[in-house]
Structure formats: structure tokens, C-alpha cells
Design a protein around this motif. Structure first.
Motif, PDB file in Angstrom:
ATOM      1  N   GLN A  83       0.882  -1.174   0.000  1.00  0.00           N
ATOM      2  CA  GLN A  83       0.000   0.000   0.000  1.00  0.00           C
ATOM      3  C   GLN A  83       0.917   1.219   0.000  1.00  0.00           C
ATOM      4  OE1 GLN A  83       0.477   1.584   2.898  1.00  0.00           O
ATOM      5  NE2 GLN A  83       0.180   0.254   4.666  1.00  0.00           N
TER       6      GLN A  83
ATOM      7  N   ALA B  15       1.472   3.831   1.975  1.00  0.00           N
ATOM      8  CA  ALA B  15       2.172   4.351   3.158  1.00  0.00           C
ATOM      9  C   ALA B  15       3.437   3.553   3.457  1.00  0.00           C
ATOM     10  CB  ALA B  15       1.252   4.352   4.366  1.00  0.00           C
ATOM     11  N   THR B  16       3.447   2.284   3.088  1.00  0.00           N
ATOM     12  CA  THR B  16       4.664   1.487   3.268  1.00  0.00           C
ATOM     13  C   THR B  16       5.321   1.235   1.919  1.00  0.00           C
ATOM     14  OG1 THR B  16       3.290  -0.475   3.095  1.00  0.00           O
ATOM     15  CG2 THR B  16       3.864   0.240   5.317  1.00  0.00           C
TER      16      THR B  16
ATOM     17  N   HIS C  56      -4.099   4.449   1.654  1.00  0.00           N
ATOM     18  CA  HIS C  56      -3.938   5.035   2.990  1.00  0.00           C
ATOM     19  C   HIS C  56      -3.933   6.551   2.950  1.00  0.00           C
ATOM     20  CE1 HIS C  56      -3.048   1.002   4.244  1.00  0.00           C
ATOM     21  NE2 HIS C  56      -2.741   1.370   5.472  1.00  0.00           N
TER      22      HIS C  56
ATOM     23  N   ASP D  25       1.615  -4.695   4.747  1.00  0.00           N
ATOM     24  CA  ASP D  25       0.543  -4.216   5.612  1.00  0.00           C
ATOM     25  C   ASP D  25       0.133  -5.376   6.508  1.00  0.00           C
ATOM     26  OD1 ASP D  25      -1.602  -1.777   5.702  1.00  0.00           O
ATOM     27  OD2 ASP D  25      -2.437  -3.693   6.353  1.00  0.00           O
ATOM     28  N   SER D  26      -0.036  -5.101   7.782  1.00  0.00           N
ATOM     29  CA  SER D  26      -0.237  -6.192   8.738  1.00  0.00           C
ATOM     30  C   SER D  26      -1.552  -6.942   8.541  1.00  0.00           C
ATOM     31  CB  SER D  26      -0.161  -5.649  10.157  1.00  0.00           C
ATOM     32  OG  SER D  26      -1.247  -4.789  10.395  1.00  0.00           O
ATOM     33  N   HIS D  27      -2.507  -6.334   7.823  1.00  0.00           N
ATOM     34  CA  HIS D  27      -3.781  -7.032   7.631  1.00  0.00           C
ATOM     35  C   HIS D  27      -3.843  -7.847   6.340  1.00  0.00           C
ATOM     36  CE1 HIS D  27      -4.923  -4.298  10.914  1.00  0.00           C
ATOM     37  NE2 HIS D  27      -5.509  -5.414  11.319  1.00  0.00           N
TER      38      HIS D  27
ATOM     39  N   ILE E 228      -6.934   5.133   9.939  1.00  0.00           N
ATOM     40  CA  ILE E 228      -5.532   5.472  10.221  1.00  0.00           C
ATOM     41  C   ILE E 228      -5.396   6.969  10.524  1.00  0.00           C
ATOM     42  CG2 ILE E 228      -4.893   5.540   7.744  1.00  0.00           C
ATOM     43  CD1 ILE E 228      -2.778   4.367  10.757  1.00  0.00           C
TER      44      ILE E 228
ATOM     45  N   ARG F  25      -8.570  -1.676  15.037  1.00  0.00           N
ATOM     46  CA  ARG F  25      -7.617  -1.200  16.055  1.00  0.00           C
ATOM     47  C   ARG F  25      -8.165   0.035  16.746  1.00  0.00           C
ATOM     48  NH1 ARG F  25      -2.339  -2.192  12.319  1.00  0.00           N
ATOM     49  NH2 ARG F  25      -2.110  -4.348  12.983  1.00  0.00           N
TER      50      ARG F  25
ATOM     51  N   ARG G 174      -4.587   6.777  17.921  1.00  0.00           N
ATOM     52  CA  ARG G 174      -4.614   6.409  16.494  1.00  0.00           C
ATOM     53  C   ARG G 174      -5.664   7.189  15.695  1.00  0.00           C
ATOM     54  NH1 ARG G 174      -3.346   1.653  13.071  1.00  0.00           N
ATOM     55  NH2 ARG G 174      -5.118   1.228  11.739  1.00  0.00           N
TER      56      ARG G 174
ATOM     57  N   ARG H  26       5.975   9.477   4.870  1.00  0.00           N
ATOM     58  CA  ARG H  26       6.500   8.116   4.975  1.00  0.00           C
ATOM     59  C   ARG H  26       7.730   7.868   4.093  1.00  0.00           C
ATOM     60  NH1 ARG H  26       3.377   3.824   7.022  1.00  0.00           N
ATOM     61  NH2 ARG H  26       2.597   4.475   9.050  1.00  0.00           N
TER      62      ARG H  26
ATOM     63  N   SER I  88       0.911  -2.603  13.472  1.00  0.00           N
ATOM     64  CA  SER I  88       1.211  -2.421  12.056  1.00  0.00           C
ATOM     65  C   SER I  88       2.499  -3.101  11.615  1.00  0.00           C
ATOM     66  CB  SER I  88       1.315  -0.922  11.816  1.00  0.00           C
ATOM     67  OG  SER I  88       2.119  -0.630  10.721  1.00  0.00           O
ATOM     68  N   SER I  89       2.608  -3.293  10.301  1.00  0.00           N
ATOM     69  CA  SER I  89       3.837  -3.857   9.722  1.00  0.00           C
ATOM     70  C   SER I  89       4.827  -2.764   9.368  1.00  0.00           C
ATOM     71  CB  SER I  89       3.481  -4.602   8.441  1.00  0.00           C
ATOM     72  OG  SER I  89       3.054  -3.661   7.461  1.00  0.00           O
ATOM     73  N   ARG I  90       4.485  -1.499   9.660  1.00  0.00           N
ATOM     74  CA  ARG I  90       5.297  -0.383   9.161  1.00  0.00           C
ATOM     75  C   ARG I  90       6.758  -0.528   9.580  1.00  0.00           C
ATOM     76  NH1 ARG I  90       1.787   3.634  12.968  1.00  0.00           N
ATOM     77  NH2 ARG I  90       0.204   2.512  11.791  1.00  0.00           N
TER      78      ARG I  90
END
Ligand code: MIC
Ligand code: SF4
Length: 642
Positions: free
Chosen positions: A35, A37-38, A65, A119-121, A361, A379, A384, A495, A535-537
Motif C-alpha cells: 500500500q 504508506a509502506t 492510505h 501491511d499487517s492485515h 488510520i 484497532r 490512532r 512516509r 502495524s507492519s510499518r
């Protein structure tokens, strides 16, 4: 011995390693997603690897995002993403086309395939029988380049579903029930596999809600079988040819089995500020609500929003409530519009937002000071939402609408009208917002456009044999990546600009951290258990690395974050005796000696400047040690270690 579904997919993709729980396995990756943002970081990393074209079956970049474009920064990022992906063979889902996990489920996910996403999801793909993992951007870049994805072989939890959900009780309540049972740490080191007779009653979007929130358990991933329900969903998306059946063997063994009777479930709600702070909705019936937000990758499918529209039809939301609805994809929005459901939502007084992550987010729609916000998201970490003292609760779409109508937290099962949703036999298919990459032969001429917001990837230091560093920050349990590197409308546009981002590192816990860490030179952070959940960020590792952090000592770590720390060249260590945590004071100077041999033994000795000496564990694989000694994964990869 028979195999679980996950074990079958792992065995079919095993490049290296031993499938014993806890041992490292290297997996071939079929698909990747990013995505925005990452993604900018991931493609900057991919570019430095010098590989002309991705080697996966499918790689796709979503922009979902950061779509507000309040200044040139987002525009720069989007243009960079569109041009860099096109050049290197990656598909591009344009801003406004929808949330990565929702669109991926609809248009690209395939049962039996492996997927990693920055992305963590990403485990949402497990709803369609994919083995899908959230990962740091650098791991995704390596997978795009044909490299394997390394995980520690998980244990297997089976959730056995029986019965059928009662009206107004939903898949979200199933997720919240499992969080109540297992907590935000209970899934760490495990894959959650869903089975039992009850799964036949759950559609793919409902399964996607459940696998999505497996992330909140800390699980490595979650997966459903691929069955008749999956086939029908793929057929309705015009992709029946992507169907393959998948089930566990009857004699498959699980490390733990949890039984949930769907018919016994009640509507549940996660209270501030953790997804596992779960109680029954009915127990909070006198709490006044200021804001309700429906959407996010957890609950924004057509099925969810048709229910929302049906509940809102002919009604007006309570005057003191502000309601937002963000459809998960352009497909969802178009179909809502075509069948008139969108008009029912609008007529109720709701505000319809873009098909994007949005409020989830903190990209707009922050609650008023101290405001109570009910969200169908996954979350509710402190801060947040963008309002530090906002009180965010997590609920199902049904609970969200029932509460938006009354102005108080309301158990939707108190509604007597039946809710009968007719799902269309075919989804409306229009992939015009997904752009194909340029052909390989034109790629060399294709230009990658960068603006001033795209800064260089920060350089990490390789480890020598000894390190003296200041304990710059001591934090408690369950520190999330939202604490370490906050997101939200003010910060997310940066980012791809680590120096600017670094000013906000740990701002929620200690606004002086950034300045102090920089001044300290080499630094160490001390944390409690489940450090880095959420998050996976990889920014939650890259930014501390930029600020001089060389190591983190915690009671335990979350899976993706520990991988990101190693990739960034930061040494993760756990207390041999958790009580030593209490004996450390912020600002102490810590010396770690014999790092190279200690890493090999898996134990290091740390001495504080007051003479206190203690041991920490650092159980690293040979590859992880090599990455740290090279100064991070990028250096290691450049040295030929794909
Ligand atoms: C999130 O839900 O926290 C995010 C924003 O999607 C993150 C990714 C990011 O920080 O960009 C995630 O879950 O990995
Ligand atoms: Fe987007 Fe929220 Fe899903 Fe993260 S959890 S991908 S921010 S919708």
C-alpha cells in the motif's frame, strides 16, 4: 500424520528449512501487495536491489492510505508509485479504487497461493484460502525480486465453529470473541485455522473479516478452507478458474483447539484502548455516542454495507451523532449506488467518504475532544484516531448503525425487524482503475518520477564486537507501532522522508525522545512484553535506526516488528530474567561485549554503568546474524545474500 491447510501450503512452497514449530522456514512467494504508506519505501528498496522486473506471479501496489493530498507530498508519492511500479512489472491500483485487502480479495487473491504484503492485515486473504502474511517493506521488496520469505514455523490453532450466527450477530463478533479468549498476545507464533460445520454458514467477506482481525491476536496468519462458498464467491467475481479446493486432512493435528458455538454469541465491543478489551455490547447501554465510523479493511464489503443501508433505510441518525461510511472498494460503491442502497445511506444523514482507509488510520474524521467513537475497524490504540483523548470502541456494522440511530451504545439484537440481505449473483466487474505495467521491452525507457518528498533510504551501521549505548527510553507492555511511529493526517504524508518523520518518533509516549535519542548517539530502548504489536510499518524500525537506536531489549516481541528490527540492523534481545526489566533505569549506559560470539550462542551479557550485569537472549538464525553483522537486510542483499 495428516496436514493442516497451512502446513500443506507451506510444504508446497518450502524453499528451505524444517517444518518443526519454532524452526525457520523459507517460503516461495506467489503474490505481493503493497500500500502507499509502506510502499514508497518498499519500492525505493527494490530499486536499490537493481533487479529490473519482479519475479512473482503477481505484484500489485495499492494507493489507499494516504489519499487526502493536502500538499505536494502525497501527489509526489502517488506519481512515484505509479511510475516505479509500471517500470518494474507491478500492477497499480489507483487512489480511490479501494482498500488493498478488500480489492485483493475481490479481484486477485487465489486459494492455495502465498501472498506477502507490506501491511499487517494482509492475512485477510486467508478468507479465500490464501496463506497471506503481513511483512515489512524490505521483505516484500526481496520477495518481488524472487527471494524467499522467512518465518519461524508456527504452531497451529484450530477454531472449530458450530451452529449459526443469530440475526444481528456477526463475523466481527466472532473475531472479538476470539480476542476475548486469546488476547492481543495469544496468537503470537501460531497460525489460526478456521474449521468445523459452522464455517459453511459464513460467506467470503465474513471470513475476510475474521482472518483480517487474526492480526490483532498477534497470529502469524489465519486461514479458512477453500470450499463451495469460496467457489461461489470467485464465480460471482468472474474468476471461477482461480478456484482450487483446499481442506485439512481428517487426521491433521493442532496444538490447540478452541470451540465457538456461533448460535451462542452475543454482540461484542472492544473498549478503549485495546482490541482485546472486549465486553458485551448490552453492558454499555448507557454510554452516549458522538461519532460512528463504518468501513476499513475489516468491515467494508458489499455485504456489510448492504446491511448498513437496510438498517438505515427510512431512518435518520441521531442529531448528536456524526456517521461516516467508507466503502471498501469502487466495486462496492458502484454496486451500492446501482441498487439504490447508497441513497438510503445518504438519506439517513451519513457522510460518505472515499473508498480508502480514511478514519481508520487517522486520515480525517478524528473525534471531538474526549469523544466516544464507535468504529467497525480493527484497532483502537491510544491516539490512532488523531484525537489523543478520543474514546474509540470497536464494533460490528450492525452495532454501529443501531447506536448511530439511538445516540447510545445499542445492542442491535434489540431490533425486532428482520434483516434479509439479498447478495447479487454476479459482482459488477470494472478493473479500469487497475493499471497494467509497461511491457518488459519498453521498461528500460520508462521514466520513474520523483519529487522532493522522496528522500533516500537511511543507512544503518554494521555491528562490531562491542557496543556501549544509552538506555534512551524505557516503556511498558503492548507498545504498538502506533506509539513508536505514529501515523495520521499530519505525519503519514512523510512516509518517504525518514528525517522529517523522525521528529515524531515515540511522540505519544515521550515527546522529547527524538531529540534525546539523536543527542545520545548510540541508543537502546527497553520494552515490556509484546513490544511492537500492530502495524507492519518498517518505519517503526527505520526511524529509530536513523535516530541511532542499535538495540531493543524487551520481555517479548511481536512477529513482524522483530523482523523489521533485524532488517533495519537493530539487535532485538529478550530478558533472560523478566525481573531484570525493573532493575533498569532510563538514561543508564549499557555495554554489550562479545557480540559476535554471544549472538552465535544466543546469549549476550549486558553491563550497566552502575555495575548491574544481566543476560539477554538473542535467538537468531544464521541468516539473521549475517543480516545484523552486515548492517541490515539491504546491505546483506546487496552483498549477494537474497
Ligand atoms: C495500520 O492499520 O496500522 C496500517 C496503517 O495499515 C499499517 C501499515 C502502515 O503503517 O502503513 C499496518 O497495519 O501494517
Ligand atoms: Fe487501512 Fe485500517 Fe486496514 Fe490498516 S487497518 S489497511 S489503515 S483500513
Amino acid at each position: 500424520m495428516g496436514k493442516t491447510i497451512a502446513q500443506k501450503i507451506i510444504a508446497a512452497h518450502l524453499v528451505d528449512g524444517d517444518m518443526t514449530p519454532g524452526k525457520e522456514v523459507a517460503l516461495r512467494i506467489d503474490q505481493t501487495l503493497t500500500q502507499d504508506a509502506t510502499g514508497t519505501m518498499a519500492y525505493l528498496e527494490f530499486e536499490t536491489m537493481g533487479i529490473p522486473r519482479v519475479k512473482t506471479e503477481l505484484s500489485i501496489a495499492y494507493v489507499d492510505h494516504n489519499t487526502l493530498q493536502c500538499g505536494f507530498e502525497n501527489g509526489d508519492d502517488h506519481r512515484y508509485l505509479q511510475t516505479v511500479t509500471s517500470k518494474h512489472g507491478v500492477w497499480f491500483s489507483r487512489p480511490g479504487n479501494g482498500i488493498c485487502h478488500q480489492v485483493h480479495l475481490e479481484r486477485f487473491g487465489k486459494p492455495g497461493k502465498t501472498l506477502i504484503g507490506s501491511d499487517s492485515h494482509t492475512p485477510t486473504g486467508g478468507g479465500i484460502g490464501m496463506l497471506a502474511f503481513g511483512a515489512g517493506g524490505l521483505d516484500v521488496a526481496v520477495a518481488m525480486g524472487g527471494g524467499a520469505y522467512y518465518i519461524s514455523m508456527p504452531k497451529m490453532i484450530k477454531v472449530n465453529l458450530t451452529g449459526k450466527l443469530n440475526p444481528y450477530v456477526t463475523a466481527k463478533d466472532v473475531s472479538l470473541e476470539l480476542l476475548r479468549i486469546l488476547s492481543v498476545k495469544g496468537g503470537v507464533g501460531n497460525i489460526v485455522e478456521w474449521g468445523g460445520p459452522g464455517i459453511a454458514t459464513l460467506s467470503v467477506p465474513e471470513r475476510g473479516t475474521i482472518t483480517n482481525m487474526g492480526t490483532e491476536l498477534g497470529a502469524t496468519t489465519s486461514i479458512f478452507p477453500s470450499d463451495e462458498v469460496t467457489r461461489q464467491f470467485l464465480a460471482a467475481q468472474g474468476r471461477e478458474e482461480d478456484f482450487v479446493p483446499l481442506a485439512s486432512d481428517p487426521d491433521a493435528e493442532y496444538d490447540r483447539i478452541i470451540d465457538i458455538d456461533l448460535s451462542a454469541l452475543k454482540p461484542l465491543i472492544a473498549c478503549p484502548h485495546s482490541p482485546d478489551n472486549v465486553v458485551e455490547v448490552a453492558s454499555l447501554k448507557d454510554v452516549k455516542v458522538d461519532q460512528v465510523c463504518i468501513g476499513s479493511c475489516t468491515n467494508s464489503s458489499l455485504y456489510d454495507l448492504l446491511k448498513v443501508a437496510a438498517m438505515l433505510k427510512g431512518k435518520t441518525i441521531h442529531p448528536s451523532v456524526s456517521l461516516s461510511v467508507s466503502p471498501g472498494s469502487r466495486q462496492v460503491l458502484t454496486m451500492l449506488s446501482d441498487c439504490g442502497a447508497l441513497s438510503d445511506i445518504l438519506a439517513s444523514g451519513a457522510r460518505v467518504l472515499e473508498c480508502a482507509c480514511g478514519p481508520c488510520i487517522g486520515m480525517g474524521f478524528s473525534p471531538n475532544s474526549g469523544g466516544v467513537s464507535l468504529r467497525t475497524f480493527n484497532r483502537n490504540f491510544l491516539g490512532r484516531s488523531g484525537t489523543k483523548d478520543g474514546q474509540v470502541y470497536l464494533v460490528s456494522p450492525e452495532t454501529a448503525v443501531a447506536s448511530a440511530l439511538t445516540g447510545y451504545i445499542t445492542d442491535p439484537t434489540t431490533i425486532s425487524e428482520p434483516l434479509n440481505i439479498q447478495m447479487p449473483e454476479k459482482f459488477l466487474i470494472n478493473d479500469s482503475a487497475v493499471l497494467a505495467p509497461v511491457a518488459a521491452e519498453e521498461a528500460e525507457q520508462a521514466e520513474v518520477l520523483r519529487g522532493p518528498n522522496i528522500k533516500e533510504f537511511p543507512k544503518s551501521k554494521a555491528f562490531s564486537d562491542s557496543l556501549t549505548a544509552q538506555l534512551v527510553l524505557k516503556v511498558g507492555d503492548n507498545i504498538t507501532t502506533d506509539h513508536i511511529m505514529p501515523a495520521g493526517a499530519k505525519i503519514l504524508p512523510y512516509r518517504s522522508n525518514i528525517p522529517y518523520l523522525s521528529k515524531f518518533c515515540f511522540e505519544v509516549c515521550d515527546p522529547t525522545f527524538s531529540e534525546r535519542a539523536k543527542a545520545a548517539g548510540d541508543g537502546i530502548i527497553v520494552g515490556g512484553s509484546n513490544y511492537g504489536q500492530g502495524s507492519s510499518r518498517e518505519h517503526a524500525a527505520l526511524v529509530p535506526m536513523y535516530l541511532g537506536i542499535r538495540g531493543v531489549i524487551a520481555k517479548s516481541f511481536a512477529r513482524i516488528h522483530v523482523a523489521n528490527l533485524i532488517n533495519a540492523g537493530i539487535l532485538p534481545m529478550t530478558f533472560e530474567d523478566p525481573e531484570d526489566y525493573d532493575k533498569l533505569e532510563q538514561d543508564a549506559k549499557l555495554t554489550i561485549s562479545d557480540i559476535v560470539s554471544g549472538m552465535e550462542k544466543g546469549v549476550l551479557t549486558v553491563t550497566a554503568d552502575n555495575g548491574f550485569t544481566f543476560n539477554v537472549n538473542c535467538s537468531l538464525t544464521r541468516r539473521q546474524r549475517a543480516i545484523l553483522l552486515a548492517g541490515g537486510l539491504l546491505n546483506y542483499t546487496k552483498e549477494g545474500g537474497l
